[in-house]
Scaffold this motif. Structure first.
Motif, mmCIF file in Angstrom:
data_model
loop_
_atom_site.group_PDB
_atom_site.id
_atom_site.type_symbol
_atom_site.label_atom_id
_atom_site.label_comp_id
_atom_site.label_asym_id
_atom_site.label_seq_id
_atom_site.Cartn_x
_atom_site.Cartn_y
_atom_site.Cartn_z
ATOM 1 N N ARG A 1 0.849 -1.189 0.000
ATOM 2 C CA ARG A 1 0.000 0.000 0.000
ATOM 3 C C ARG A 1 0.881 1.234 0.000
ATOM 4 O O ARG A 1 1.964 1.234 0.600
ATOM 5 C CB ARG A 1 -0.925 0.013 1.220
ATOM 6 C CG ARG A 1 -1.853 -1.201 1.302
ATOM 7 C CD ARG A 1 -2.559 -1.274 2.647
ATOM 8 N NE ARG A 1 -3.441 -2.423 2.748
ATOM 9 C CZ ARG A 1 -3.050 -3.644 3.095
ATOM 10 N NH1 ARG A 1 -1.768 -3.863 3.380
ATOM 11 N NH2 ARG A 1 -3.910 -4.635 3.163
ATOM 12 N N ALA A 2 0.410 2.281 -0.645
ATOM 13 C CA ALA A 2 1.142 3.542 -0.678
ATOM 14 C C ALA A 2 0.150 4.688 -0.563
ATOM 15 O O ALA A 2 -0.898 4.689 -1.228
ATOM 16 C CB ALA A 2 1.957 3.680 -1.961
ATOM 17 N N LEU A 3 0.473 5.660 0.275
ATOM 18 C CA LEU A 3 -0.368 6.832 0.490
ATOM 19 C C LEU A 3 0.476 8.070 0.237
ATOM 20 O O LEU A 3 1.541 8.224 0.828
ATOM 21 C CB LEU A 3 -0.903 6.840 1.924
ATOM 22 C CG LEU A 3 -1.899 7.932 2.302
ATOM 23 C CD1 LEU A 3 -3.182 7.812 1.488
ATOM 24 C CD2 LEU A 3 -2.204 7.864 3.801
ATOM 25 N N LYS A 4 -0.006 8.931 -0.657
ATOM 26 C CA LYS A 4 0.778 10.111 -1.035
ATOM 27 C C LYS A 4 -0.043 11.380 -0.872
ATOM 28 O O LYS A 4 -1.192 11.457 -1.304
ATOM 29 C CB LYS A 4 1.275 10.004 -2.473
ATOM 30 C CG LYS A 4 2.174 11.183 -2.872
ATOM 31 C CD LYS A 4 2.881 10.935 -4.208
ATOM 32 C CE LYS A 4 1.963 11.118 -5.384
ATOM 33 N NZ LYS A 4 2.718 11.080 -6.665
ATOM 34 N N PHE A 5 0.581 12.401 -0.262
ATOM 35 C CA PHE A 5 -0.004 13.725 -0.106
ATOM 36 C C PHE A 5 0.810 14.708 -0.945
ATOM 37 O O PHE A 5 2.047 14.666 -0.928
ATOM 38 C CB PHE A 5 0.019 14.163 1.358
ATOM 39 C CG PHE A 5 -0.715 13.239 2.283
ATOM 40 C CD1 PHE A 5 -2.066 13.406 2.531
ATOM 41 C CD2 PHE A 5 -0.050 12.186 2.901
ATOM 42 C CE1 PHE A 5 -2.743 12.558 3.381
ATOM 43 C CE2 PHE A 5 -0.705 11.329 3.759
ATOM 44 C CZ PHE A 5 -2.063 11.512 4.000
ATOM 45 N N ARG A 6 0.114 15.608 -1.635
ATOM 46 C CA ARG A 6 0.817 16.557 -2.506
ATOM 47 C C ARG A 6 0.158 17.926 -2.451
ATOM 48 O O ARG A 6 -1.071 18.032 -2.392
ATOM 49 C CB ARG A 6 0.789 16.044 -3.943
ATOM 50 C CG ARG A 6 1.734 16.791 -4.886
ATOM 51 C CD ARG A 6 1.677 16.184 -6.269
ATOM 52 N NE ARG A 6 2.833 16.543 -7.071
ATOM 53 C CZ ARG A 6 2.789 16.798 -8.364
ATOM 54 N NH1 ARG A 6 1.648 16.755 -9.018
ATOM 55 N NH2 ARG A 6 3.888 17.100 -9.033
ATOM 56 N N MET A 7 0.991 18.974 -2.455
ATOM 57 C CA MET A 7 0.520 20.354 -2.485
ATOM 58 C C MET A 7 1.260 21.098 -3.586
ATOM 59 O O MET A 7 2.481 20.956 -3.740
ATOM 60 C CB MET A 7 0.775 21.049 -1.144
ATOM 61 C CG MET A 7 0.114 20.390 0.057
ATOM 62 S SD MET A 7 -1.666 20.653 0.100
ATOM 63 C CE MET A 7 -1.717 22.361 0.605
ATOM 64 N N ILE A 8 0.513 21.888 -4.359
ATOM 65 C CA ILE A 8 1.099 22.731 -5.408
ATOM 66 C C ILE A 8 0.592 24.149 -5.193
ATOM 67 O O ILE A 8 -0.623 24.371 -5.061
ATOM 68 C CB ILE A 8 0.700 22.248 -6.815
ATOM 69 C CG1 ILE A 8 1.127 20.791 -7.022
ATOM 70 C CG2 ILE A 8 1.346 23.122 -7.882
ATOM 71 C CD1 ILE A 8 0.674 20.210 -8.342
ATOM 72 N N GLY A 9 1.508 25.100 -5.149
ATOM 73 C CA GLY A 9 1.128 26.482 -4.906
ATOM 74 C C GLY A 9 1.647 27.433 -5.960
ATOM 75 O O GLY A 9 2.788 27.300 -6.425
ATOM 76 N N ASP A 10 0.814 28.388 -6.342
ATOM 77 C CA ASP A 10 1.214 29.458 -7.256
ATOM 78 C C ASP A 10 1.801 30.592 -6.417
ATOM 79 O O ASP A 10 1.121 31.181 -5.580
ATOM 80 C CB ASP A 10 -0.018 29.927 -8.039
ATOM 81 C CG ASP A 10 0.291 31.055 -9.010
ATOM 82 O OD1 ASP A 10 1.474 31.458 -9.102
ATOM 83 O OD2 ASP A 10 -0.634 31.528 -9.686
ATOM 84 N N LEU A 11 3.072 30.906 -6.649
ATOM 85 C CA LEU A 11 3.747 31.933 -5.867
ATOM 86 C C LEU A 11 3.640 33.320 -6.485
ATOM 87 O O LEU A 11 4.170 34.286 -5.926
ATOM 88 C CB LEU A 11 5.231 31.567 -5.708
ATOM 89 C CG LEU A 11 5.520 30.196 -5.087
ATOM 90 C CD1 LEU A 11 7.022 29.964 -4.995
ATOM 91 C CD2 LEU A 11 4.864 30.056 -3.731
ATOM 92 N N GLY A 12 2.953 33.431 -7.614
ATOM 93 C CA GLY A 12 2.847 34.716 -8.292
ATOM 94 C C GLY A 12 4.047 34.973 -9.189
ATOM 95 O O GLY A 12 5.089 34.331 -9.075
ATOM 96 N N GLU A 13 3.906 35.917 -10.096
ATOM 97 C CA GLU A 13 4.968 36.269 -11.029
ATOM 98 C C GLU A 13 5.489 35.049 -11.781
ATOM 99 O O GLU A 13 6.690 34.877 -11.994
ATOM 100 C CB GLU A 13 6.118 36.985 -10.306
ATOM 101 C CG GLU A 13 5.691 38.298 -9.660
ATOM 102 C CD GLU A 13 6.859 39.001 -8.986
ATOM 103 O OE1 GLU A 13 7.966 38.419 -8.963
ATOM 104 O OE2 GLU A 13 6.661 40.125 -8.508
#
Length: 345
Positions: free
Chosen positions: A200-212
């Motif tokens: 089993r594998a559990l993955k968390f991911r976050m992507i953010g726009d930093l502007g410019e």
């Protein structure tokens, strides 16, 4: 009230790639081709072809057998169907080399809900492998695989996207390597792996726009299985546009795992299961890399041609796998290079 927004098919694309991996006595390189074309804005067809020309003189090979060369070819065909806020994907895959053949079929469904702010994805893959052995025509075994996927992607803010994905894999059959040997009191004996495994594998991911025109991402993955292997993966990346034609991306990845219940570098007793596969030992790796994309030509509304290149450097450190030539813990560095051209139309 706004009208319902239909989910979008993957864009039409043609891609040609050359890849090169070199590390630990193994060199693998070759071309890959991909073509994707949509029909009537509802169906998208895709096909890919991938070649690995492998020259293997890894530590497993040079300490128990002779270095060898072989070629692996893989084929992948898929069809995507979009209906309102849902996307259904069906794919078939075949990989073939002189002593191993893998076939699989997969089905995935993605559904957008809550005003297209949330995407729920479900997937299933069924695979069957045929295992052979050079110069031993009587050896013929197989392995079967079932893979289940569940994922949720959520728009958290106008500049932040989060996702969580769970994957469960069940394996049954021959799950070892007919050429690999283990050691008991220094003597070589055939490797013996269990014929079943669930992981089993559990993955968390976050992507953010930093502007410019900058973006950052971070992810964590936890893996565990019935062979008592537990692993952690941490990865972070940063992307930035330079002008209108260049996109630069950098990333770093750290991986650490514990060993399987039946793994031993040099066992002191015979047991039912026994392996000296270094991929089942306790080890860690650290990789750092970058990617650069350049828009070579763009005709708005018609096509866009991009030239891409990526390189990654990876360090592997094994804590309980010994290089029997030196008596020290085994370590090595690897490099991965990819050069490809992408045309979207």
């Amino acid at each position: 009230m706004g009208g319902a927004k239909a989910i979008e098919l993957p864009e039409n694309r043609a891609e040609g790639l050359y890849h090169l991996y070199k590390g630990g006595g193994v060199t693998a390189d070759g071309p890959a081709l991909l073509v994707r074309k949509s029909i009537a804005d509802k169906v998208s067809l895709s096909g890919s072809y991938y070649v690995d020309a492998v020259s293997n003189a890894s530590i497993d090979v040079v300490t128990t057998a002779s270095p060898f060369k072989e070629t692996r070819k893989a084929y992948d065909f898929g069809v995507d169907y979009a209906y309102r806020d849902a996307l259904m994907s069906l794919g078939v895959y075949r990989s073939k080399e002189p002593d191993y053949q893998a076939d699989s079929v997969s089905l995935d469904v993605a559904q957008e809900v809550y005003g297209n702010m949330t995407t729920v994805a479900l997937g299933f893959t069924r695979g069957v492998d045929k295992v052979l052995k050079h110069n031993e025509p009587t050896f013929n075994d197989n392995a079967k695989h079932w893979q289940y996927r569940l994922g949720v992607t959520q728009v958290l803010t106008p500049r932040l996207l989060g996702s969580v994905n769970l994957e469960v894999v069940s394996d049954d059959g021959y799950l070892g390597n007919p050429y690999r040997v283990a050691r008991v009191f220094g003597a070589a004996v055939p490797e013996r792996n269990p014929r079943t495994r669930t992981s089993r594998a559990l993955k968390f991911r976050m992507i953010g726009d930093l502007g410019e025109r900058n973006a950052a991402r971070a992810e964590y993955r936890y893996f565990w299985d019935t062979w008592n292997i537990k692993a952690h993966t941490l990865e972070a990346g940063y992307s930035r546009y330079v002008g209108s034609d260049w996109l630069a991306d950098g990333f770093a990845r750290f991986y650490k795992q514990g060993k399987a219940l039946f793994y031993s570098d040099n066992a002191t007793s015979e047991t039912l299961y026994l392996s000296r596969n270094r991929q089942l030992s306790a080890f860690r790796s650290f990789g750092i890399g970058g990617k650069l994309s350049y828009v070579y030509k763009r005709v708005p509304g018609e096509y866009e041609l991009k030239i891409n290149g990526s390189i990654e450097r990876i360090r592997f450190d094994y804590s309980d796998f010994t290089d029997i030539r030196s008596g020290e813990a085994y370590t090595f560095n690897a490099n991965l290079l990819q050069l490809y051209v992408t045309a979207t139309f």
